[in-house]
Design a protein around this motif. Structure first.
Motif: not given
Length: 166
Positions: A31-52
């Motif tokens: 799951l952590k690896a898939r989460l890393d991939q999802a964040l990389e994809q979000a970054y590639a799409r232009g997402f820069r600010h993340f809320l947790c």
């Protein structure tokens, strides 16, 4: 922050995760690896600010993954959306220490309200969704709980959702 470049997160706490607290479990690592991939994809799409939301379990995985993303991409920012000041007051000491160490690395902390009240967790979740164009969620498909409510709210608001199964 610009909602068009903001991504928020919702996910389960350890009792709802198949591995519980055992983060060394292969399914947790996957799951952590898939989460890393999802964040990389979000970054590639232009997402820069993340809320947790800074809850135990999947929220802290997300926080750690965003911090790793920021090490690779210094233009990433991380905001902790804290539902109430004493959110971690009843947590085990190790979890409190982990959360504090992560908070020290956040770019911004937003406390949604000062003290606990019924509905404050939902208020925090709405705060995050209302400021985002993307919601990444760790959701097990069970039709109950805060993650389901957050996903439903995001869909009603027209926020794109990306679901990772635990």
């Amino acid at each position: 922050m610009d909602p068009r470049t903001t991504c928020c997160f919702s996910g389960h706490r350890p009792p709802r995760l198949p591995w519980g607290e055992d983060e060394s479990h292969p399914r947790c690592q996957a799951l952590k690896a898939r989460l890393d991939q999802a964040l990389e994809q979000a970054y590639a799409r232009g997402f820069r600010h993340f809320l947790c939301g800074m809850a135990q379990g999947a929220d802290l995985y997300f926080c750690e993954a965003v911090l790793a993303l920021r090490r690779a991409h210094p233009d990433v920012t991380l905001e902790a959306a804290i539902p109430y000041e004493d959110q971690a007051g009843h947590w085990p000491p190790a979890d409190q220490a982990r959360r504090l160490a992560l908070l020290d690395q956040c770019d911004l902390e937003t406390v949604v309200q000062h003290s606990y009240s019924p509905g404050c967790l939902h208020r925090r979740n709405r705060y995050m969704v209302d400021r985002s164009a993307l919601l990444i969620a760790v959701y097990d498909g069970i039709p109950q709980g805060g993650t389901l409510n957050t996903l439903a709210y995001a869909m009603r608001r027209g926020v794109e959702t990306f679901v990772l199964e635990p």
